[in-house]
Design a protein around this motif. Structure first.
Motif, PDB file in Angstrom:
ATOM      1  N   SER A 190       0.926  -0.937   0.062  1.00 46.00           N
ATOM      2  CA  SER A 190       0.329  -0.219   0.044  1.00 46.00           C
ATOM      3  C   SER A 190       0.576   0.881   0.105  1.00 46.00           C
ATOM      4  N   ASP A 191       0.916   2.248  -0.563  1.00 41.94           N
ATOM      5  CA  ASP A 191       1.857   2.996  -0.918  1.00 41.94           C
ATOM      6  C   ASP A 191       2.207   4.258   0.000  1.00 41.94           C
ATOM      7  N   VAL A 192       3.404   3.994   0.212  1.00 39.50           N
ATOM      8  CA  VAL A 192       3.582   5.094   1.332  1.00 39.50           C
ATOM      9  C   VAL A 192       3.281   4.635   2.880  1.00 39.50           C
ATOM     10  N   SER A 193       2.859   3.278   2.905  1.00 40.48           N
ATOM     11  CA  SER A 193       2.396   3.067   4.362  1.00 40.48           C
ATOM     12  C   SER A 193       3.098   3.561   5.639  1.00 40.48           C
ATOM     13  N   GLU A 198       3.553   7.126   6.529  1.00 42.45           N
ATOM     14  CA  GLU A 198       3.345   7.818   6.536  1.00 42.45           C
ATOM     15  C   GLU A 198       2.554   7.893   7.560  1.00 42.45           C
ATOM     16  N   LEU A 199       2.176   8.909   8.599  1.00 39.34           N
ATOM     17  CA  LEU A 199       1.235   9.354   9.629  1.00 39.34           C
ATOM     18  C   LEU A 199      -0.555   9.199   8.862  1.00 39.34           C
ATOM     19  N   GLN A 200      -0.378   9.920   7.847  1.00 43.05           N
ATOM     20  CA  GLN A 200      -1.655  10.000   7.508  1.00 43.05           C
ATOM     21  C   GLN A 200      -1.123   9.664   5.680  1.00 43.05           C
ATOM     22  N   PRO A 201      -1.258   8.104   5.401  1.00 42.88           N
ATOM     23  CA  PRO A 201      -1.078   8.259   4.252  1.00 42.88           C
ATOM     24  C   PRO A 201      -1.998   7.922   3.271  1.00 42.88           C
ATOM     25  N   PRO A 202      -2.114   7.443   1.167  1.00 43.43           N
ATOM     26  CA  PRO A 202      -2.959   7.888   0.707  1.00 43.43           C
ATOM     27  C   PRO A 202      -4.403   7.174   0.576  1.00 43.43           C
ATOM     28  N   GLY A 203      -5.572   8.194   0.514  1.00 42.06           N
ATOM     29  CA  GLY A 203      -6.619   7.498   0.072  1.00 42.06           C
ATOM     30  C   GLY A 203      -6.716   7.073  -1.511  1.00 42.06           C
ATOM     31  N   THR A 204      -7.498   7.765  -1.887  1.00 40.59           N
ATOM     32  CA  THR A 204      -7.960   7.877  -3.221  1.00 40.59           C
ATOM     33  C   THR A 204      -7.051   8.106  -4.063  1.00 40.59           C
ATOM     34  N   THR A 205      -6.624   7.689  -4.889  1.00 46.74           N
ATOM     35  CA  THR A 205      -5.114   7.420  -6.019  1.00 46.74           C
ATOM     36  C   THR A 205      -4.859   7.087  -7.376  1.00 46.74           C
ATOM     37  N   PHE A 206      -4.439   7.811  -7.860  1.00 46.91           N
ATOM     38  CA  PHE A 206      -4.674   8.058  -9.744  1.00 46.91           C
ATOM     39  C   PHE A 206      -3.647   7.352  -9.967  1.00 46.91           C
ATOM     40  N   PHE A 207      -3.603   6.251 -11.455  1.00 45.78           N
ATOM     41  CA  PHE A 207      -2.437   5.906 -11.567  1.00 45.78           C
ATOM     42  C   PHE A 207      -2.662   6.345 -13.175  1.00 45.78           C
ATOM     43  N   THR A 208      -1.882   6.392 -14.408  1.00 47.77           N
ATOM     44  CA  THR A 208      -1.638   5.930 -15.924  1.00 47.77           C
ATOM     45  C   THR A 208      -0.484   5.413 -16.853  1.00 47.77           C
ATOM     46  N   VAL A 209      -0.448   4.991 -17.032  1.00 44.62           N
ATOM     47  CA  VAL A 209       0.721   4.397 -17.763  1.00 44.62           C
ATOM     48  C   VAL A 209       0.792   5.443 -19.355  1.00 44.62           C
ATOM     49  N   VAL A 210       1.779   5.963 -19.063  1.00 45.21           N
ATOM     50  CA  VAL A 210       1.599   6.902 -20.409  1.00 45.21           C
ATOM     51  C   VAL A 210       2.605   6.604 -21.499  1.00 45.21           C
ATOM     52  N   ALA A 218      -6.559   4.065 -13.607  1.00 47.38           N
ATOM     53  CA  ALA A 218      -6.830   3.150 -12.739  1.00 47.38           C
ATOM     54  C   ALA A 218      -6.580   3.947 -11.141  1.00 47.38           C
ATOM     55  N   VAL A 219      -7.961   3.762 -10.928  1.00 44.63           N
ATOM     56  CA  VAL A 219      -8.336   4.550  -9.795  1.00 44.63           C
ATOM     57  C   VAL A 219      -8.664   3.677  -8.110  1.00 44.63           C
ATOM     58  N   TRP A 220      -7.580   3.642  -7.121  1.00 45.80           N
ATOM     59  CA  TRP A 220      -7.686   3.089  -6.197  1.00 45.80           C
ATOM     60  C   TRP A 220      -7.948   2.798  -5.025  1.00 45.80           C
ATOM     61  N   ASP A 221      -8.365   2.769  -3.803  1.00 44.27           N
ATOM     62  CA  ASP A 221      -8.080   3.040  -2.503  1.00 44.27           C
ATOM     63  C   ASP A 221      -7.527   2.368  -1.698  1.00 44.27           C
ATOM     64  N   ASN A 222      -6.043   3.327  -1.395  1.00 42.39           N
ATOM     65  CA  ASN A 222      -5.355   2.683  -0.911  1.00 42.39           C
ATOM     66  C   ASN A 222      -5.102   2.632   0.321  1.00 42.39           C
ATOM     67  N   ARG A 223      -6.342   2.552   1.010  1.00 46.86           N
ATOM     68  CA  ARG A 223      -6.580   1.909   2.671  1.00 46.86           C
ATOM     69  C   ARG A 223      -7.507   0.726   2.422  1.00 46.86           C
ATOM     70  N   ARG A 224      -7.750   0.199   1.253  1.00 48.45           N
ATOM     71  CA  ARG A 224      -8.834  -1.139   1.163  1.00 48.45           C
ATOM     72  C   ARG A 224      -7.764  -1.936  -0.050  1.00 48.45           C
ATOM     73  N   VAL A 225      -6.804  -1.984  -0.811  1.00 47.77           N
ATOM     74  CA  VAL A 225      -6.351  -2.212  -1.995  1.00 47.77           C
ATOM     75  C   VAL A 225      -5.077  -2.979  -1.816  1.00 47.77           C
ATOM     76  N   ALA A 233      -5.111  11.058   3.161  1.00 45.02           N
ATOM     77  CA  ALA A 233      -6.457  10.541   3.733  1.00 45.02           C
ATOM     78  C   ALA A 233      -6.339  10.590   5.356  1.00 45.02           C
ATOM     79  N   GLU A 234      -6.942  10.101   6.177  1.00 49.57           N
ATOM     80  CA  GLU A 234      -6.877  10.365   7.295  1.00 49.57           C
ATOM     81  C   GLU A 234      -6.039   8.814   7.546  1.00 49.57           C
ATOM     82  N   ARG A 235      -5.641   9.573   9.483  1.00 46.99           N
ATOM     83  CA  ARG A 235      -4.686   8.937   9.978  1.00 46.99           C
ATOM     84  C   ARG A 235      -5.225   7.339  10.101  1.00 46.99           C
ATOM     85  N   PRO A 236      -5.177   6.721   9.408  1.00 44.44           N
ATOM     86  CA  PRO A 236      -5.451   4.508   9.823  1.00 44.44           C
ATOM     87  C   PRO A 236      -6.126   5.015  11.279  1.00 44.44           C
ATOM     88  N   VAL A 237      -7.093   4.514  11.510  1.00 46.29           N
ATOM     89  CA  VAL A 237      -7.690   3.877  13.377  1.00 46.29           C
ATOM     90  C   VAL A 237      -8.528   3.012  13.030  1.00 46.29           C
TER      91      VAL A 237
END
Length: 379
Positions: free
Chosen positions: A182-185, A187-199, A321-328, A351-355
Motif C-alpha cells: 500500500s503506497d507509502v504506508s 506516513e502518518l496519514q497515508p494515501p486514500g483515493t489514488t490515480f495512476f496512468t501509464v503514458v 486506474a483509480v484505487w483506494d490505498n486504504r483497502r487494496v 487521507a486520514e490517519r488509520p484507525v
C-alpha cells in the motif's frame, strides 16, 4: 523482524543517468529523453529540493459528501460499467474524469471506496499535462510528495515510475519480483483515493495486480479477527531512503516510521480491512520478534497469494486506474522482455490517519523523522 524485502526501484525505475550541473537536477540520460513519447512526464530529481516532516491535518473524505446514487458520475445512457470481479474492481467507459464537476469527484471517491479499484478507459487526463493532474488531484486531499522518487520538473507532486527500454535483466538475482504494498504506508496519514496512468508502455505485459484487504479480513475466522483487534504494526520508510542514497539518488524528506492498527476501518464505507503490507510493514509492536514474524508472514501470504480476492488491471492506451490505498494492496507485474520503455505517473492524495475505531478519527498526532542506527541523516 519479519523478512524485509523492499522492492527496490531498479524493478520499476531506471537508475539516474545524467545530471544538469547548472541547475542541480538529476535526469534520465539525454538519449532516452530524446526518444521519449511523453518527455514532459520523465522523472527529474532536484538536489536542492527539501521538505519538512508532514504535519497532521484533519481529513474529511469527499466520498462522505457524495450522492449514493452517483448521478453525476455514472450518467445513464452514457456510461458503461463491467465488474472485473464480483467484489473488487470495475471497468468504466464513456466518461472523462477530467471533466467531472465537484459533485462528480465526490461520487468518484465514494465509488472507488465501494469497489476498491475502478479502471477508466479512453481518458484524456495525461494529455492535459502534469500541472492539470496536480490540480485535479487536490480535490481528494493534500497531495503527497514522494521523499525519494523522481517527478516531472514542473510538478513535484506527481510520483513517476520509469523503466528504460534497455533495462538489465531484473531477474538476475531474484526469482519473483511481485511486491504487494500500500503506497507509502509509513506516513502518518497515508494515501486514500489514488490515480495512476501509464503514458508509455509495452504492447503486452506490465499489468498491475490488486488484492482486496477488506475481503482478506472478512475471510478470517471470527476468533482470528478478534485476535487481531488491538494490535498495531510499525511501518517504515527507512529502507527506501537508504536505497536511494546508496544508488546516487536524493532524499527530499527524511524518513519516518509510524505505527498503525493491523486492522483499520474505512471512514466512508465502515468496512474493516487488513492494513499490513510486505513493502513497508516491519513489526507488530505488541508481540515478540518471532511471534510478529509468524503472524505477519501469515497475513502477507493470505493477502498476496489468495488469487480469488485479487484483480488484474490491463494497461490499454489512455487508461487511468483509480484505487483506494486504504483497502487494496497492489503490485507491478514485470513480465515483458521486449525493448520497450514503461513510463507512468501517480497522483497521490493523502487521507486520514488509520484507525480501528472511527470514534478516534482525526485524533491529532505527530510524525517525526526517524532517529536510529539504521539511517544516517544527510548533512
Amino acid at each position: 523482524m519479519a523478512p524485509v524485502r523492499y522492492t527496490n526501484p531498479n524493478t520499476v525505475y531506471s537508475r539516474i543517468q545524467d545530471e544538469d550541473e547548472e541547475e542541480g537536477f538529476l535526469t534520465v540520460a539525454k538519449e532516452h529523453r530524446a526518444t521519449s513519447k511523453a518527455p514532459e512526464y520523465l522523472p527529474t530529481w532536484n538536489r536542492k529540493e527539501k521538505y519538512e516532516p508532514l504535519k497532521f491535518y484533519e481529513h474529511k473524505d469527499p466520498g462522505l459528501k457524495a450522492d449514493p446514487a452517483l448521478p453525476n458520475l455514472l450518467k445513464k445512457g452514457v456510461v458503461t460499467t463491467k465488474n472485473i470481479t464480483p467484489k473488487l474492481g470495475t471497468e468504466v467507459r464513456g466518461i472523462q474524469i477530467s471533466e467531472l464537476t465537484e459533485e462528480g469527484k465526490n461520487e468518484l471517491a465514494l465509488y472507488v471506496a465501494q469497489r476498491g479499484l475502478v479502471v477508466f478507459r479512453d481518458q484524456d487526463l495525461a494529455s492535459k499535462g502534469p500541472e492539470f493532474s496536480v490540480e485535479f488531484g487536490k480535490h481528494f486531499g493534500p497531495l503527497h510528495i514522494h521523499p525519494t522518487s523522481g517527478a516531472p520538473r514542473t510538478s513535484p507532486e506527481l510520483h513517476v515510475v520509469y523503466r528504460r527500454a534497455d533495462a538489465k535483466n531484473l531477474f538476475e538475482n531474484r526469482n519473483n519480483l511481485v511486491g504487494f504494498h500500500s503506497d507509502v504506508s509509513y506516513e502518518l496519514q497515508p494515501p486514500g483515493t489514488t490515480f495512476f496512468t501509464v503514458v508509455e508502455g509495452p504492447e503486452a505485459g506490465g499489468d498491475t495486480l490488486f488484492a482486496d484487504t477488506v475481503e482478506a479480513y472478512n475471510r478470517l475466522s471470527p476468533a482470528f479477527q478478534k485476535r487481531l483487534e488491538g494490535l498495531h504494526a510499525l511501518h517504515s520508510g527507512v529502507e527506501q531512503a537508504n536505497f536511494s542514497k546508496r544508488n546516487g539518488g536524493v532524499v527530499k524528506r527524511e524518513p519516518v516510521q509510524n505505527i498503525h492498527p493491523v486492522v483499520r476501518t474505512h471512514p466512508v464505507t465502515g468496512q474493516k480491512a487488513l492494513y499490513v503490507n510486505s513493502g513497508f510493514t516491519r513489526k507488530i509492536v505488541e508481540l515478540k520478534e518471532e511471534e510478529s514474524d509468524y503472524l505477519l508472514n501469515f497475513l502477507y501470504n493470505h493477502i498476496n497469494n489468495s488469487h480469488d480476492l485479487q484483480a488484474r488491471a490491463r494497461w490499454e492506451p489512455n487508461t487511468v486506474a483509480v484505487w483506494d490505498n486504504r483497502r487494496v494492496n497492489h503490485s507491478a507485474v514485470l513480465d515483458w522482455d521486449t525493448a520497450e520503455t514503461r513510463l507512468a505517473y501517480r497522483i497521490t492524495p493523502t487521507a486520514e490517519r488509520p484507525v480501528y475505531d472511527l470514534k478516534d478519527l482525526n485524533t491529532p498526532a505527530e510524525s517525526k523523522p526517524y532517529e536510529g542506527p539504521d539511517y544516517k541523516k544527510e548533512d
